[in-house]
Design a protein around this motif. Structure first.
Motif, PDB file in Angstrom:
ATOM      1  N   HIS A  79     -19.550 -27.105  18.367  1.00 53.13           N
ATOM      2  CA  HIS A  79     -19.668 -25.930  19.244  1.00 53.13           C
ATOM      3  C   HIS A  79     -20.826 -26.073  20.237  1.00 53.13           C
ATOM      4  O   HIS A  79     -21.370 -25.060  20.695  1.00 53.13           O
ATOM      5  CB  HIS A  79     -19.845 -24.645  18.426  1.00 53.13           C
ATOM      6  CG  HIS A  79     -18.636 -24.274  17.616  1.00 53.13           C
ATOM      7  ND1 HIS A  79     -17.716 -23.334  18.029  1.00 53.13           N
ATOM      8  CD2 HIS A  79     -18.194 -24.716  16.414  1.00 53.13           C
ATOM      9  CE1 HIS A  79     -16.767 -23.215  17.124  1.00 53.13           C
ATOM     10  NE2 HIS A  79     -17.027 -24.053  16.125  1.00 53.13           N
TER      11      HIS A  79
ATOM     12  N   ASP B 142      -7.673 -26.964  16.379  1.00 55.70           N
ATOM     13  CA  ASP B 142      -7.777 -25.754  17.189  1.00 55.70           C
ATOM     14  C   ASP B 142      -6.920 -25.931  18.442  1.00 55.70           C
ATOM     15  O   ASP B 142      -6.004 -26.747  18.464  1.00 55.70           O
ATOM     16  CB  ASP B 142      -9.245 -25.475  17.531  1.00 55.70           C
ATOM     17  CG  ASP B 142      -9.564 -23.989  17.530  1.00 55.70           C
ATOM     18  OD1 ASP B 142      -8.710 -23.208  17.973  1.00 55.70           O
ATOM     19  OD2 ASP B 142     -10.678 -23.611  17.105  1.00 55.70           O
TER      20      ASP B 142
ATOM     21  N   HIS C 259     -18.102 -25.610  25.363  1.00 57.82           N
ATOM     22  CA  HIS C 259     -16.957 -24.695  25.310  1.00 57.82           C
ATOM     23  C   HIS C 259     -15.626 -25.442  25.339  1.00 57.82           C
ATOM     24  O   HIS C 259     -14.675 -25.062  24.651  1.00 57.82           O
ATOM     25  CB  HIS C 259     -16.976 -23.731  26.509  1.00 57.82           C
ATOM     26  CG  HIS C 259     -18.152 -22.828  26.560  1.00 57.82           C
ATOM     27  ND1 HIS C 259     -18.959 -22.703  27.680  1.00 57.82           N
ATOM     28  CD2 HIS C 259     -18.680 -21.998  25.623  1.00 57.82           C
ATOM     29  CE1 HIS C 259     -19.913 -21.825  27.439  1.00 57.82           C
ATOM     30  NE2 HIS C 259     -19.771 -21.385  26.201  1.00 57.82           N
TER      31      HIS C 259
ATOM     32  N   TYR D 286      -9.520 -29.990  24.864  1.00 61.50           N
ATOM     33  CA  TYR D 286      -9.713 -29.321  23.579  1.00 61.50           C
ATOM     34  C   TYR D 286     -10.628 -28.107  23.799  1.00 61.50           C
ATOM     35  O   TYR D 286     -11.593 -28.168  24.574  1.00 61.50           O
ATOM     36  CB  TYR D 286     -10.404 -30.242  22.567  1.00 61.50           C
ATOM     37  CG  TYR D 286      -9.571 -31.360  21.988  1.00 61.50           C
ATOM     38  CD1 TYR D 286      -8.237 -31.534  22.317  1.00 61.50           C
ATOM     39  CD2 TYR D 286     -10.149 -32.268  21.088  1.00 61.50           C
ATOM     40  CE1 TYR D 286      -7.496 -32.573  21.779  1.00 61.50           C
ATOM     41  CE2 TYR D 286      -9.399 -33.301  20.540  1.00 61.50           C
ATOM     42  CZ  TYR D 286      -8.079 -33.451  20.894  1.00 61.50           C
ATOM     43  OH  TYR D 286      -7.341 -34.474  20.362  1.00 61.50           O
ATOM     44  N   TYR D 287     -10.347 -27.028  23.073  1.00 58.41           N
ATOM     45  CA  TYR D 287     -11.240 -25.869  23.096  1.00 58.41           C
ATOM     46  C   TYR D 287     -10.984 -25.027  21.851  1.00 58.41           C
ATOM     47  O   TYR D 287      -9.951 -25.172  21.186  1.00 58.41           O
ATOM     48  CB  TYR D 287     -11.043 -25.032  24.369  1.00 58.41           C
ATOM     49  CG  TYR D 287      -9.626 -24.551  24.601  1.00 58.41           C
ATOM     50  CD1 TYR D 287      -9.215 -23.276  24.219  1.00 58.41           C
ATOM     51  CD2 TYR D 287      -8.689 -25.382  25.228  1.00 58.41           C
ATOM     52  CE1 TYR D 287      -7.923 -22.835  24.438  1.00 58.41           C
ATOM     53  CE2 TYR D 287      -7.386 -24.953  25.455  1.00 58.41           C
ATOM     54  CZ  TYR D 287      -7.012 -23.684  25.065  1.00 58.41           C
ATOM     55  OH  TYR D 287      -5.726 -23.257  25.278  1.00 58.41           O
ATOM     56  N   HIS D 288     -11.944 -24.174  21.522  1.00 54.45           N
ATOM     57  CA  HIS D 288     -11.812 -23.287  20.368  1.00 54.45           C
ATOM     58  C   HIS D 288     -11.113 -21.996  20.783  1.00 54.45           C
ATOM     59  O   HIS D 288     -11.429 -21.418  21.821  1.00 54.45           O
ATOM     60  CB  HIS D 288     -13.190 -22.954  19.788  1.00 54.45           C
ATOM     61  CG  HIS D 288     -13.913 -24.146  19.248  1.00 54.45           C
ATOM     62  ND1 HIS D 288     -13.636 -24.689  18.010  1.00 54.45           N
ATOM     63  CD2 HIS D 288     -14.906 -24.896  19.784  1.00 54.45           C
ATOM     64  CE1 HIS D 288     -14.428 -25.727  17.801  1.00 54.45           C
ATOM     65  NE2 HIS D 288     -15.200 -25.880  18.857  1.00 54.45           N
ATOM     66  N   GLU D 289     -10.176 -21.554  19.969  1.00 60.10           N
ATOM     67  CA  GLU D 289      -9.430 -20.338  20.293  1.00 60.10           C
ATOM     68  C   GLU D 289     -10.360 -19.136  20.468  1.00 60.10           C
ATOM     69  O   GLU D 289     -10.179 -18.324  21.381  1.00 60.10           O
ATOM     70  CB  GLU D 289      -8.400 -20.040  19.200  1.00 60.10           C
ATOM     71  CG  GLU D 289      -7.537 -18.818  19.497  1.00 60.10           C
ATOM     72  CD  GLU D 289      -6.549 -18.513  18.387  1.00 60.10           C
ATOM     73  OE1 GLU D 289      -5.635 -17.713  18.632  1.00 60.10           O
ATOM     74  OE2 GLU D 289      -6.705 -19.070  17.283  1.00 60.10           O
ATOM     75  N   ASN D 290     -11.373 -19.031  19.601  1.00 63.21           N
ATOM     76  CA  ASN D 290     -12.245 -17.858  19.694  1.00 63.21           C
ATOM     77  C   ASN D 290     -13.090 -17.852  20.965  1.00 63.21           C
ATOM     78  O   ASN D 290     -13.584 -16.811  21.387  1.00 63.21           O
ATOM     79  CB  ASN D 290     -13.134 -17.712  18.452  1.00 63.21           C
ATOM     80  CG  ASN D 290     -14.023 -18.926  18.220  1.00 63.21           C
ATOM     81  OD1 ASN D 290     -14.176 -19.782  19.088  1.00 63.21           O
ATOM     82  ND2 ASN D 290     -14.616 -18.999  17.034  1.00 63.21           N
ATOM     83  N   SER D 291     -13.234 -19.011  21.613  1.00 61.95           N
ATOM     84  CA  SER D 291     -14.001 -19.046  22.863  1.00 61.95           C
ATOM     85  C   SER D 291     -13.241 -18.399  24.015  1.00 61.95           C
ATOM     86  O   SER D 291     -13.824 -18.070  25.052  1.00 61.95           O
ATOM     87  CB  SER D 291     -14.378 -20.482  23.227  1.00 61.95           C
ATOM     88  OG  SER D 291     -13.234 -21.227  23.590  1.00 61.95           O
TER      89      SER D 291
ATOM     90  N   TRP E 132      -8.145 -32.627  15.399  1.00 63.81           N
ATOM     91  CA  TRP E 132      -8.461 -31.350  16.033  1.00 63.81           C
ATOM     92  C   TRP E 132      -7.444 -30.315  15.596  1.00 63.81           C
ATOM     93  O   TRP E 132      -6.245 -30.457  15.827  1.00 63.81           O
ATOM     94  CB  TRP E 132      -8.431 -31.509  17.556  1.00 63.81           C
ATOM     95  CG  TRP E 132      -8.826 -30.273  18.296  1.00 63.81           C
ATOM     96  CD1 TRP E 132      -8.018 -29.477  19.060  1.00 63.81           C
ATOM     97  CD2 TRP E 132     -10.122 -29.682  18.362  1.00 63.81           C
ATOM     98  NE1 TRP E 132      -8.724 -28.433  19.593  1.00 63.81           N
ATOM     99  CE2 TRP E 132     -10.029 -28.526  19.180  1.00 63.81           C
ATOM    100  CE3 TRP E 132     -11.354 -30.004  17.793  1.00 63.81           C
ATOM    101  CZ2 TRP E 132     -11.116 -27.715  19.442  1.00 63.81           C
ATOM    102  CZ3 TRP E 132     -12.441 -29.191  18.060  1.00 63.81           C
ATOM    103  CH2 TRP E 132     -12.326 -28.066  18.881  1.00 63.81           C
TER     104      TRP E 132
END
Length: 289
Positions: free
Chosen positions: A139, A154, A142, A263-268, A152
Motif C-alpha cells: 500500500h 485485488d 495507489h 493493479y490497484y486496491h478496490e478500497n482505494s 494479485w
C-alpha cells in the motif's frame, strides 16, 4: 516531532547516507547534521552511528525511523481523506511504474490526465516490475503499471499484450543464432526466465553474449548500431521498421507474449482521485500511445 523531522528520518533510513539524504531534502549537510543532533538531544539517545561509508541506525534510532514512516503515511492518508470529502478530484496520486512504461507511456498519460484534472499532482516511483509489485502489496502506492503476471487478488486491468521477439540489425536464420553476437541487458526475473526458457528449449549451446548493458533502451541502441541482436518485447523496437523482428513461439506454436497490467486496491476507489484515474485509463488505448 515536526513533519520535517519525520521526512528527514524516513529519508535517512531509506538511503543510509547523510550526503544522499541532504540532496534529497535540499538541505546542506551541516543543517542535516544539526537536526539529527537536536533530535538526539531531545530524546536523550543516539540515533545513528557514522561509518566510513554511510551510517547505521541504533536500535533506538531504527524504532524512531519506523515511527516516522508510520506518521508520514498517516499524514498522507488524512490529506487524501480530506480532499476526498471535498468531492473534488485533487491531491497527490501515488503511482508505481515499470521502467519501460515509465519512459515510453507514463509522461503522455499524466499529461492527458492533468489536462482534465489540473488540481492533481503525481508521485511516481519507477523500477523493476517485481519492486513495483512489492510496493502495491504494501500500500505504498495507489496504482501500479507492471509487466508480467504477479500474484494479485485485488482489482486489475489488462492494458495490452505484446510479443517477445528477436530484434536484429540483419537478416538471420534461426540456426545461426548461437554464433551471432547477442546483446544482454538487465531486466526483471520474469522476462529473463522467458528468454532463458525459450533459448534452452531450442539450443544446446549458450548464447554468444558479447555486450551486456543495464537497460533495454541501451540494448536497443546497440542493435540499431549493428552490434548484435537481443531478445526483447516487441514494443521496444516497433518504431524501427529497418530492424529484423521475428517473434518467439512456444513448442506448441503459440506466440510467446508478455502482458502489461494495471493493479490497484478496490478500497482505494473510495478516493475520488484514484477512481477518476482508473476510469481514465480504461478509456485509453495505452498500447498505441
Amino acid at each position: 516531532m515536526k513533519y520535517q523531522n519525520w521526512e528527514m528520518l524516513d529519508a535517512l533510513y531509506a538511503t543510509g547516507n547523510i550526503t544522499q539524504t541532504a540532496k534529497r531534502l535540499f538541505l546542506s549537510q551541516p543543517t542535516l547534521t544539526t537536526r539529527i543532533k537536536s533530535l538526539e538531544d531531545y530524546y536523550g539517545v543516539q540515533l545513528i552511528i557514522r561509518k566510513q561509508r554511510g551510517i547505521t541506525f541504533t536500535p533506538e534510532g531504527e524504532e524512531l525511523a519506523l515511527h516516522a514512516r508510520k506518521m508520514l503515511r498517516e499524514q498522507i492518508n488524512i490529506e487524501e481523506k480530506l480532499n476526498n470529502m471535498k468531492q473534488q478530484v485533487a491531491g497527490t496520486l501515488r503511482v508505481g511504474v515499470s521502467n519501460f512504461f515509465a519512459l515510453n507511456k507514463m509522461p503522455k498519460i499524466l499529461r492527458l490526465f492533468k489536462q482534465t484534472y489540473p488540481n492533481v499532482e503525481f508521485q511516481v516511483v519507477t523500477g523493476w516490475s517485481s519492486d513495483i509489485h512489492r510496493r502495491i502489496l504494501n500500500h505504498d502506492i495507489h496504482i501500479c503499471f507492471i509487466k508480467g503476471d504477479y500474484n494479485w487478488n485485488d482489482e486489475k486491468e489488462l492494458l495490452y499484450e505484446e510479443e517477445v521477439c528477436i530484434a536484429s540489425p540483419w537478416e538471420f536464420n534461426w540456426s545461426e543464432l548461437p554464433k551471432l553476437p547477442r546483446i544482454d541487458y538487465r531486466t526483471d526475473g520474469k522476462m529473463k526466465s522467458i528468454a532463458d526458457n525459450w533459448w534452452y528449449s531450442n539450443y544446446k549451446e549458450h548464447p554468444n553474449i558479447n555486450i551486456q548493458v543495464n537497460q533495454v533502451e541501451t540494448a536497443k541502441e546497440m542493435i540499431i548500431n549493428n552490434l548484435g541482436y537481443a531478445i526483447m518485447a516487441n514494443l521496444v523496437v516497433r518504431p524501427y521498421p529497418h530492424l529484423i523482428i521475428k517473434n518467439l513461439h512456444q513448442p506448441t506454436g503459440e506466440l510467446i507474449t508478455r502482458k502489461t497490467w494495471m493493479y490497484y486496491h478496490e478500497n482505494s476507489l473510495q478516493m475520488n482521485i484514484v477512481k477518476a484515474f482508473v476510469q481514465f485509463i480504461k478509456t485509453l488505448d495505452v498500447k498505441d500511445l
